[in-house]
Scaffold this motif. Sequence first.
Motif, short mmCIF file in Angstrom:
data_model
loop_
_atom_site.label_atom_id
_atom_site.label_comp_id
_atom_site.label_asym_id
_atom_site.label_seq_id
_atom_site.Cartn_x
_atom_site.Cartn_y
_atom_site.Cartn_z
N GLN A 39 0.85 -1.19 0.00
CA GLN A 39 0.00 0.00 0.00
C GLN A 39 0.88 1.24 0.00
OE1 GLN A 39 -2.99 0.20 3.10
NE2 GLN A 39 -4.20 1.64 1.89
N LYS A 43 -3.01 5.45 -1.74
CA LYS A 43 -3.44 4.47 -2.75
C LYS A 43 -4.07 3.26 -2.07
CE LYS A 43 -0.31 5.60 -6.55
NZ LYS A 43 0.65 5.04 -7.54
N GLN A 44 -4.83 2.50 -2.87
CA GLN A 44 -5.43 1.29 -2.36
C GLN A 44 -4.37 0.23 -2.15
OE1 GLN A 44 -8.66 0.79 -1.71
NE2 GLN A 44 -9.96 1.88 -3.17
#
Length: 114
Positions: A39, A43-44
Amino acid sequence: QVQLVESGGGLVQAGGSLRLSCAVSGSTVSNNYFAWYRQAPEKQREWVAGIRSGGTTNYEDSVKGRFTISRDNAKNTVYLQMNSLKPEDTAVYYCFTNQGFSTWGQGTQVTVST
């Protein structure tokens, strides 16, 4: 209870290498699926690589040819060897397994400088 403890992160220059380790307790690495996720800031979390009980490995496209997931059955540990690191690989890396329920490690920071 399955527990995952990552180590091996750090600061490295672009082009360098790191090896992450995931020490596993409460489960046997040779009998289950394990994966690495990462990660980056804002961001995802994304899947990076996985290794199945039979030894089959899979990789996210951006790391193919650079990263290698492996395991040491005697040490009950899963590894992620990362070569040719790029600044975009900078992220917190997590070890993961799902044996009825998802289990995550605490994460280890990898920072790749230009």
